[in-house]
Scaffold this motif. Structure first.
Motif, PDB file in Angstrom:
ATOM      1  N   SER A  39      -2.408 -26.367 -20.307  1.00  0.00           N
ATOM      2  CA  SER A  39      -2.983 -27.560 -20.941  1.00  0.00           C
ATOM      3  C   SER A  39      -2.278 -27.893 -22.246  1.00  0.00           C
ATOM      4  CB  SER A  39      -4.484 -27.361 -21.186  1.00  0.00           C
ATOM      5  OG  SER A  39      -5.168 -27.161 -19.970  1.00  0.00           O
ATOM      6  N   LEU A  40      -1.998 -26.864 -23.042  1.00  0.00           N
ATOM      7  CA  LEU A  40      -1.271 -27.099 -24.294  1.00  0.00           C
ATOM      8  C   LEU A  40       0.133 -27.626 -24.015  1.00  0.00           C
ATOM      9  CD1 LEU A  40      -2.298 -23.923 -26.345  1.00  0.00           C
ATOM     10  CD2 LEU A  40      -3.018 -26.283 -26.770  1.00  0.00           C
ATOM     11  N   TYR A  41       0.773 -27.075 -22.986  1.00  0.00           N
ATOM     12  CA  TYR A  41       2.133 -27.521 -22.640  1.00  0.00           C
ATOM     13  C   TYR A  41       2.120 -28.969 -22.135  1.00  0.00           C
ATOM     14  CZ  TYR A  41       6.762 -27.595 -20.511  1.00  0.00           C
ATOM     15  OH  TYR A  41       8.053 -27.916 -20.172  1.00  0.00           O
ATOM     16  N   LEU A  42       1.060 -29.325 -21.390  1.00  0.00           N
ATOM     17  CA  LEU A  42       0.955 -30.692 -20.875  1.00  0.00           C
ATOM     18  C   LEU A  42       0.809 -31.704 -22.009  1.00  0.00           C
ATOM     19  CD1 LEU A  42      -1.309 -30.282 -17.713  1.00  0.00           C
ATOM     20  CD2 LEU A  42       1.112 -30.890 -17.788  1.00  0.00           C
ATOM     21  N   LEU A  43       0.171 -31.291 -23.099  1.00  0.00           N
ATOM     22  CA  LEU A  43       0.067 -32.187 -24.257  1.00  0.00           C
ATOM     23  C   LEU A  43       1.449 -32.593 -24.746  1.00  0.00           C
ATOM     24  CD1 LEU A  43      -2.801 -30.573 -26.384  1.00  0.00           C
ATOM     25  CD2 LEU A  43      -2.933 -32.601 -24.926  1.00  0.00           C
ATOM     26  N   ASN A  44       2.371 -31.626 -24.740  1.00  0.00           N
ATOM     27  CA  ASN A  44       3.737 -31.931 -25.172  1.00  0.00           C
ATOM     28  C   ASN A  44       4.466 -32.789 -24.145  1.00  0.00           C
ATOM     29  OD1 ASN A  44       6.117 -31.402 -26.975  1.00  0.00           O
ATOM     30  ND2 ASN A  44       6.886 -30.453 -25.089  1.00  0.00           N
ATOM     31  N   ILE A  45       4.261 -32.482 -22.859  1.00  0.00           N
ATOM     32  CA  ILE A  45       4.906 -33.259 -21.790  1.00  0.00           C
ATOM     33  C   ILE A  45       4.438 -34.718 -21.835  1.00  0.00           C
ATOM     34  CG2 ILE A  45       5.074 -33.552 -19.284  1.00  0.00           C
ATOM     35  CD1 ILE A  45       6.695 -31.211 -20.329  1.00  0.00           C
ATOM     36  N   LEU A  46       3.144 -34.915 -22.080  1.00  0.00           N
ATOM     37  CA  LEU A  46       2.570 -36.260 -22.114  1.00  0.00           C
ATOM     38  C   LEU A  46       2.727 -36.929 -23.485  1.00  0.00           C
ATOM     39  CD1 LEU A  46      -0.718 -35.510 -20.137  1.00  0.00           C
ATOM     40  CD2 LEU A  46       1.372 -36.588 -19.274  1.00  0.00           C
ATOM     41  N   ASN A  47       3.437 -36.213 -24.389  1.00  0.00           N
ATOM     42  CA  ASN A  47       3.699 -36.730 -25.738  1.00  0.00           C
ATOM     43  C   ASN A  47       2.406 -36.988 -26.528  1.00  0.00           C
ATOM     44  OD1 ASN A  47       5.552 -37.390 -27.750  1.00  0.00           O
ATOM     45  ND2 ASN A  47       5.490 -39.572 -27.252  1.00  0.00           N
ATOM     46  N   ILE A  48       1.412 -36.117 -26.303  1.00  0.00           N
ATOM     47  CA  ILE A  48       0.161 -36.193 -27.073  1.00  0.00           C
ATOM     48  C   ILE A  48       0.220 -35.087 -28.124  1.00  0.00           C
ATOM     49  CG2 ILE A  48      -2.366 -36.347 -26.916  1.00  0.00           C
ATOM     50  CD1 ILE A  48      -2.090 -36.787 -23.954  1.00  0.00           C
ATOM     51  N   ASN A  49       1.174 -35.200 -29.011  1.00  0.00           N
ATOM     52  CA  ASN A  49       1.419 -34.149 -29.997  1.00  0.00           C
ATOM     53  C   ASN A  49       0.701 -34.443 -31.310  1.00  0.00           C
ATOM     54  OD1 ASN A  49       3.053 -32.632 -28.289  1.00  0.00           O
ATOM     55  ND2 ASN A  49       4.887 -33.775 -28.851  1.00  0.00           N
ATOM     56  N   ASN A  50      -0.599 -34.211 -31.319  1.00  0.00           N
ATOM     57  CA  ASN A  50      -1.351 -34.355 -32.564  1.00  0.00           C
ATOM     58  C   ASN A  50      -2.364 -33.221 -32.657  1.00  0.00           C
ATOM     59  OD1 ASN A  50      -4.087 -35.428 -31.452  1.00  0.00           O
ATOM     60  ND2 ASN A  50      -2.558 -36.777 -30.506  1.00  0.00           N
ATOM     61  N   LEU A  51      -2.730 -32.890 -33.878  1.00  0.00           N
ATOM     62  CA  LEU A  51      -3.608 -31.742 -34.113  1.00  0.00           C
ATOM     63  C   LEU A  51      -4.996 -31.949 -33.521  1.00  0.00           C
ATOM     64  CD1 LEU A  51      -2.667 -30.824 -37.799  1.00  0.00           C
ATOM     65  CD2 LEU A  51      -1.815 -29.823 -35.685  1.00  0.00           C
ATOM     66  N   GLU A  52      -5.478 -33.169 -33.518  1.00  0.00           N
ATOM     67  CA  GLU A  52      -6.808 -33.443 -32.978  1.00  0.00           C
ATOM     68  C   GLU A  52      -6.898 -33.076 -31.497  1.00  0.00           C
ATOM     69  OE1 GLU A  52     -10.082 -37.092 -32.704  1.00  0.00           O
ATOM     70  OE2 GLU A  52      -8.094 -37.424 -33.568  1.00  0.00           O
ATOM     71  N   SER A  53      -5.876 -33.423 -30.725  1.00  0.00           N
ATOM     72  CA  SER A  53      -5.872 -33.113 -29.293  1.00  0.00           C
ATOM     73  C   SER A  53      -5.806 -31.604 -29.058  1.00  0.00           C
ATOM     74  CB  SER A  53      -4.681 -33.791 -28.610  1.00  0.00           C
ATOM     75  OG  SER A  53      -4.770 -35.194 -28.728  1.00  0.00           O
ATOM     76  N   ILE A  54      -4.994 -30.913 -29.839  1.00  0.00           N
ATOM     77  CA  ILE A  54      -4.872 -29.463 -29.700  1.00  0.00           C
ATOM     78  C   ILE A  54      -6.194 -28.777 -30.019  1.00  0.00           C
ATOM     79  CG2 ILE A  54      -3.708 -27.414 -30.615  1.00  0.00           C
ATOM     80  CD1 ILE A  54      -1.272 -29.246 -31.121  1.00  0.00           C
ATOM     81  N   ILE A  55      -6.875 -29.241 -31.060  1.00  0.00           N
ATOM     82  CA  ILE A  55      -8.166 -28.664 -31.434  1.00  0.00           C
ATOM     83  C   ILE A  55      -9.208 -28.949 -30.358  1.00  0.00           C
ATOM     84  CG2 ILE A  55     -10.081 -28.843 -33.090  1.00  0.00           C
ATOM     85  CD1 ILE A  55      -7.856 -29.434 -35.197  1.00  0.00           C
ATOM     86  N   LEU A  56      -9.191 -30.155 -29.819  1.00  0.00           N
ATOM     87  CA  LEU A  56     -10.139 -30.514 -28.766  1.00  0.00           C
ATOM     88  C   LEU A  56      -9.948 -29.614 -27.543  1.00  0.00           C
ATOM     89  CD1 LEU A  56     -12.382 -32.452 -27.942  1.00  0.00           C
ATOM     90  CD2 LEU A  56     -10.638 -34.006 -27.052  1.00  0.00           C
ATOM     91  N   VAL A  57      -8.690 -29.378 -27.167  1.00  0.00           N
ATOM     92  CA  VAL A  57      -8.401 -28.482 -26.042  1.00  0.00           C
ATOM     93  C   VAL A  57      -8.891 -27.070 -26.342  1.00  0.00           C
ATOM     94  CG1 VAL A  57      -6.543 -27.369 -24.734  1.00  0.00           C
ATOM     95  CG2 VAL A  57      -6.448 -29.824 -25.181  1.00  0.00           C
ATOM     96  N   LYS A  58      -8.697 -26.615 -27.571  1.00  0.00           N
ATOM     97  CA  LYS A  58      -9.137 -25.274 -27.963  1.00  0.00           C
ATOM     98  C   LYS A  58     -10.655 -25.130 -27.833  1.00  0.00           C
ATOM     99  CE  LYS A  58      -8.838 -21.876 -31.700  1.00  0.00           C
ATOM    100  NZ  LYS A  58      -8.032 -20.905 -30.948  1.00  0.00           N
ATOM    101  N   VAL A  59     -11.387 -26.142 -28.324  1.00  0.00           N
ATOM    102  CA  VAL A  59     -12.844 -26.101 -28.264  1.00  0.00           C
ATOM    103  C   VAL A  59     -13.324 -26.128 -26.818  1.00  0.00           C
ATOM    104  CG1 VAL A  59     -14.964 -27.348 -28.845  1.00  0.00           C
ATOM    105  CG2 VAL A  59     -13.142 -27.127 -30.545  1.00  0.00           C
TER     106      VAL A  59
END
Length: 400
Positions: free
Chosen positions: A356-376
Motif C-alpha cells: 500500500s505504501l509503495y502504491l502511494l508512490n506509484i500513483l504519485n500520492i506522495n504526501n504525509l497525510e496519505s501515508i498517515i491515513l494508511v498507517k492508521v
C-alpha cells in the motif's frame, strides 16, 4: 520495594525520552529531526541482534540451578549478539555514510542491547536489585545527563549522549567481565553442549523473536518509505507528526502488564476469551492519555515551527486505539498457543501494508497525510487480524 523501584525507573525513562523528543521538536530543523528518526531505527535494530537468545534466558535460568550452566546461556547470548552487532554495523556503514548522528545513536543501541541481555540474566535469576542498578546506571542516569546537555545545546548533547552511555555501561559490566573464566567460554571441550544449548534457546524463543521483528518492521517501514521517497526533511516533519503515536504507543502494554497474569490464567483454566472489564480499563486509559497529550501538544507546538502539523498529529494519534485491544488479545493468543497463526496473519498484513505504501508512490500520492491515513487504517486492520486469529483458533484445545 525493588519491584516498585523497577516500575518507577521504567516510567522515569519513558518520561525522559518524551522530554528529549519535545526539546528536539522545539529546537531542531526538519532535516536534523529526519536524521534522528533514521538513527532511532538503527538504534532499535541492534536490540534484535541476540536472535532470540535473550528471551530464552527467562525460560531456562529460573529452572537451572547450576551456576556454570546459567553462565553458559549468558555467554551464548552475548556471543550471538556480538556476531550480529558486527554484521549490523557493517550494513549500517554501507547504507549511512559519514552521518555522525546515526553513528552516535548506533553506539547507544549497542550499549543498550548488551545491557538488556545482562538485565534479562539477572531478572531471570531473581536479582531485581541488580536489574535496577543496571537500569539506573546504564539508562536512566545517562539519559538524564543527555536531556540536561540538550537543554544547553544540541552540540553538548551530541558529546554527552554517547560518552555517558558508553562510560556507564563499561563501569557496570566491569565486574561480570572480571568473573569470566577462559575455560567457561572455551569451545574445545564443550562445543557440542554449547551447540545443543544454542539450538534449544532458538527453539523456545523463535516465535517470540519473529513476532517482535514483524512488529518492529510494522512500526518503522513507514519512516523508511518517507525517507526514500519524500526525503530526509519530510521525514523530520513526519517524526513530529508521529510524536504522540510514538510516545503513547507503549501505554496499552504498560496498562496490560498489571492484569495479564489474570488473563492468561482464565484463558487457560476457564476458557474465557472475552474480558470486558479489563478491555474497558486499558481502552479508557489509552483514550485519556491520547486526549491529554493532544491538548498539551496543541499548546506546545505554538512555540515551534511545526504548528501547522497539529491536525495530522491528531489523525496519527488515532492509530494508537487498536493497540488498546491488541495488548490484551496478544496474551489471549499466547494462552491459546496461537503464536504461529498470529505470526502468519501479522506477516500477511505487513506485506499488504508495504504494498500500500509503495502504491502511494506509484500513483504519485506522495504526501504525509496519505501515508498517515494508511498507517492508521492498517493499525485497525492489524486489530482485525488479532481478532480473526482468536476466532479461528478458539476451537483448538488449550495446552495447559
Amino acid at each position: 520495594m525493588s519491584k516498585i523501584i523497577y516500575i518507577l525507573l521504567s516510567y522515569g525513562i519513558q518520561g525522559l525520552n518524551i522530554l528529549l523528543n519535545l526539546i528536539f521538536i522545539q529546537r531542531l530543523s526538519p532535516i536534523l529531526l529526519g536524521d534522528i528518526a533514521i538513527a532511532k531505527i538503527w538504534l532499535q535494530a541492534f536490540d534484535y541482534g541476540h536472535l532470540g537468545t535473550r528471551f530464552a534466558l527467562d525460560r531456562y535460568l529460573p529452572i537451572t540451578k547450576a551456576g556454570q550452566i546459567q553462565k553458559g546461556f549468558l555467554y551464548i547470548s552475548l556471543a550471538v549478539l556480538s556476531i550480529m552487532t558486527i554484521i549490523l554495523i557493517s550494513i549500517m556503514l554501507c547504507i549511512e555514510k559519514n552521518n555522525i548522528i546515526i553513528l552516535i545513536f548506533v553506539s547507544i543501541g549497542i550499549c543498550l542491547s548488551y545491557m538488556n541481555i545482562f538485565k534479562a540474566y539477572y531478572r531471570a535469576k531473581g536479582n531485581i536489585k541488580k536489574v535496577n542498578q543496571l537500569i539506573f546506571n546504564c539508562y536512566f542516569f545517562p539519559l538524564l545527563l543527555s536531556v540536561i546537555g540538550l537543554y544547553y545545546s544540541f552540540k553538548v548533547f551530541l558529546f554527552i549522549y554517547p560518552i555517558s552511555f558508553i562510560l556507564m555501561f563499561l563501569f557496570m559490566i566491569r565486574t561480570p567481565l572480571k568473573n569470566i573464566k577462559p575455560k567457561e567460554i572455551s569451545l574445545k571441550k564443550s562445543k557440542n553442549r554449547k551447540l545443543i544449548m544454542l539450538i534449544s534457546m532458538w527453539n523456545v524463543s523463535k516465535l517470540l523473536l519473529l513476532h517482535s521483528v514483524i512488529m518492529y518492521l510494522f512500526l518503522t517501514i513507514d519512516r523508511i518509505f518517507v525517507d526514500n521517497y519524500l526525503g530526509r526533511e519530510s521525514l523530520g516533519k513526519y517524526s513530529v507528526i508521529m510524536f504522540v503515536f510514538a510516545s503513547l504507543f507503549t501505554v496499552p502494554s504498560i496498562l496490560t502488564e498489571l492484569i495479564f497474569p489474570k488473563i492468561v490464567y482464565e484463558v487457560k483454566n476457564k476458557r474465557k476469551i472475552f474480558f470486558a472489564k479489563e478491555t474497558a480499563i486499558v481502552f479508557s486509559g489509552t483514550i485519556l492519555a491520547i486526549i491529554f497529550t493532544d491538548i498539551i501538544m496543541k499548546w506546545l507546538l505554538t512555540y515551534t515551527e511545526y504548528s501547522n502539523l497539529y491536525d495530522l498529529m491528531i489523525l496519527c494519534s488515532l492509530g494508537i486505539i487498536p493497540y488498546s485491544f491488541t495488548s490484551i488479545m496478544y496474551h489471549i493468543i499466547n494462552a491459546l498457543d496461537l503464536r504461529k497463526s498470529l505470526i502468519i496473519s501479522s506477516t500477511i498484513i505487513l506485506i499488504f501494508y508495504s504494498i500500500s505504501l509503495y502504491l502511494l508512490n506509484i500513483l504519485n500520492i506522495n504526501n504525509l497525510e496519505s501515508i498517515i491515513l494508511v498507517k492508521v487504517v492498517f493499525s485497525f486492520i492489524l486489530l482485525i487480524g488479532y481478532l480473526l486469529t482468536i476466532i479461528i483458533g478458539i476451537r483448538r484445545p488449550i495446552n495447559c
